[in-house]
Design a protein around this motif. Structure first.
Motif, short mmCIF file in Angstrom:
data_model
loop_
_atom_site.label_atom_id
_atom_site.label_comp_id
_atom_site.label_asym_id
_atom_site.label_seq_id
_atom_site.Cartn_x
_atom_site.Cartn_y
_atom_site.Cartn_z
N LYS A 31 43.29 47.19 -31.78
CA LYS A 31 42.62 45.93 -32.12
C LYS A 31 43.58 44.74 -32.10
O LYS A 31 43.27 43.69 -31.55
CB LYS A 31 41.97 46.04 -33.50
CG LYS A 31 40.74 46.93 -33.51
CD LYS A 31 39.91 46.68 -34.76
CE LYS A 31 38.49 47.17 -34.60
NZ LYS A 31 38.38 48.63 -34.73
N GLN B 118 34.81 41.72 -33.07
CA GLN B 118 35.58 42.30 -34.16
C GLN B 118 35.58 41.41 -35.40
O GLN B 118 35.56 40.20 -35.29
CB GLN B 118 37.02 42.55 -33.70
CG GLN B 118 37.10 43.77 -32.82
CD GLN B 118 38.48 43.99 -32.23
OE1 GLN B 118 39.44 43.36 -32.63
NE2 GLN B 118 38.56 44.89 -31.26
N LEU C 236 40.11 51.52 -27.48
CA LEU C 236 39.76 50.33 -26.70
C LEU C 236 39.28 50.72 -25.30
O LEU C 236 38.25 50.22 -24.82
CB LEU C 236 40.97 49.39 -26.60
CG LEU C 236 40.82 48.23 -25.63
CD1 LEU C 236 39.87 47.17 -26.16
CD2 LEU C 236 42.17 47.58 -25.31
#
Lengths: 70, 448
Positions: free
Chosen positions: B345, B448, B420
């Motif tokens: 992230k 996110q 991801l």
């Protein structure tokens, strides 16, 4: 009392404050270096740097305490 | 052919070069830093030499030491891989002076393409379309502001000697431009020894598409089609594929012709890649030339059946290219996913020890990989630890194969970008081939 915590694993490239310094919230305390990336680690609260837990060149893991702000 | 080759690199690319050398019965000489002593490339080479401490400045970038080892081991040639010394003019020159073949172009070509500003001029003269922007260095932040207003925001501020995404930033307004100018010039100076900055217009909704070239010392230049490398984080590629799903056959041919023409204009030798930005109306613009083997070269190998390292060795040795353009065709579709040791992230690096590694295996899967179980990922080098390459008869099939392979890929003990990558292959825009350079920002980070 607030802890400044490493948010990634890496080497301590630069320590940019001294013990006893006054820091503002958001001010960089150390700069970590890992895999060609430099990440500044900032104080989350204002105060004086009570203790620096790392030296330049040290390896820290994610979550390690870097400094204590009072 | 060479009898011995020193590989001035580490990780998966060192192993990749060793593999082809072994097949061609070439003696391989590896170099390594103290941190890389347990690495696979060290074990697999015929000979291995310790060249210094972990930090790259003291080992993999230590030209004197590498040349010393090359002489001691009687290496006839040096393969620089990518990154590190691969585009270092001093190193290429030094090899030449010492009578060791540098497997790559001559230092003039590296020099000409190493400065992005000079490369822009060279390409413009060769008739290749370039992105609207400045042809001269911008000396101050104030002047950057003036020019940015002339061409209109958003603009891309770039370091002429930058690379790997360092020293470049998209800027949207006057306020940002001053701050971005100072910080990027500073970083470029620090990383590349040159803080020269210039400005290019941002090409909206662009794809990153590049042409693989192969040139011998006899004036022959071939292209090995295109690669789509638009899915990037921090301006570094994450997923690459060949051929590009964006290009029409007409654009594909035009870009290949432009790339070949450009390579001929600079008398380019060995493998190289010309990178372009392509907009959704099929307009293409020169971005930069990489005067070396690319990380993503396997996807080209998979669709053409050509071993690019073998071709590099042959042309460096002076052989004429035995391949002709008409011999080459696109066979199927290949996709590469780069596995990074990093938080999926925040993209922050995640060094540590790999406690478990399980790799998917199938006929359509290729692993170019530097890791194994119990392998320690150190904080000193690039976070890319492996490449997963899959093939399919069609793009749809390759996408399904990639999805399945990613699901079976297991790395424990460190954080990786596997979550991801799995997210990306599930996104409809990826399945449809709508992969702009803004893909990760648009489809992943925003949620996110």
């Amino acid at each position: 009392m607030k802890e400044v915590v490493a948010n990634m694993a890496g080497n301590v490239w630069k320590v940019v404050v001294n013990e006893g310094d006054q820091v503002d919230s958001g001010q960089d305390v150390v700069i970590l270096e890992s895999m060609k990336m430099e990440i500044p680690i900032a104080a989350e609260a204002a105060g004086s740097v009570k203790e620096l837990k790392v030296n330049e060149g040290d390896f820290v893991n994610e979550g390690d305490v870097i400094a204590i702000i009072e | 052919m060479f009898k011995s080759v020193l590989i001035a690199n580490r990780g998966e690319i060192a192993r990749r070069v060793i593999k082809t050398c072994k097949r061609l019965n070439i003696r391989t000489i590896a170099v390594y830093s103290e941190a890389d002593e347990p690495s696979l490339h060290v074990k697999e080479a015929d000979e291995s030499y310790l060249i210094g401490p972990a930090r790259v400045n003291e080992s993999y970038l230590n030209i004197d030491k590498i040349i010393e080892v090359a002489k001691e081991s009687q290496a006839e040639a040096i393969h620089p891989g990518y990154g590190l010394l691969s585009e270092n003019i001093d190193f290429a020159k030094r090899c030449q002076e010492e009578g060791i073949t540098f497997i790559g172009p001559d230092s003039d070509a590296i020099d000409q393409m190493g400065s992005k500003l000079m490369a822009r001029k060279t390409m413009e003269n060769a008739g290749v379309p370039i992105i609207p922007g400045t042809n001269d260095p911008i000396p101050t932040a104030e002047e950057a502001k003036v020019f940015a207003n002339q061409i209109g925001y958003p603009i891309m501020l770039k370091a002429s000697h930058g690379g790997g995404g360092i020293g470049m930033q998209i800027v949207n307004n006057d306020e940002e431009v001053v701050k971005a100018f100072e910080s990027n010039a500073h970083r470029a100076k620090q990383f590349f020894g040159d803080g020269t900055m210039f400005i290019e217009k941002v090409i909206e909704n662009a794809h990153h598409v590049e042409i693989q070239l192969l040139a011998d010392q006899h004036g022959n230049v071939l292209h090995l089609f295109d690669r789509e490398c638009s899915i990037q984080r921090r301006h570094q590629k994450v997923i690459e594929e060949a051929p590009s799903p964006l290009l029409t056959e007409e654009t594909r041919q035009q870009m290949a012709d432009a790339a070949v023409k450009a390579a001929k204009a600079i008398h380019y030798k060995n493998a190289g890649t010309i990178e372009f930005l392509v907009d959704e109306n099929q307009n293409f613009y020169f971005l930069e030339m990489n005067t070396r083997l690319q990380v993503e070269h396997p996807v080209t190998e998979e669709i053409t059946g050509i071993d690019l390292v073998e071709q590099q060795l042959k042309v460096a040795y002076g052989e004429e290219l035995s391949l002709k353009q008409n011999d080459l065709s696109i066979q199927g579709h290949a996709i590469e996913a780069r596995i990074y040791a990093e938080d999926p992230k925040t993209f922050f690096p995640s060094p540590g020890t790999i406690t478990e590694l399980q790799l998917p295996e199938d006929v359509f899967i290729r692993h170019d990989i530097a890791i194994e179980s119990n392998y320690q990922i150190t904080p000193y080098y690039d976070p890319m630890i492996a490449k997963l390459i899959v093939k399919g008869d069609t793009r749809e099939e390759a996408v399904v194969n990639l999805k399945n392979a990613l699901n079976d890929y297991k790395v424990e003990g460190i954080k990786t970008n596997l979550p991801l990558l799995r997210d990306i292959v599930d996104i409809q825009a990826f399945k449809d081939g709508h992969t702009r350079t803004s893909f990760i920002n648009e489809f992943i980070l925003i949620n996110q």
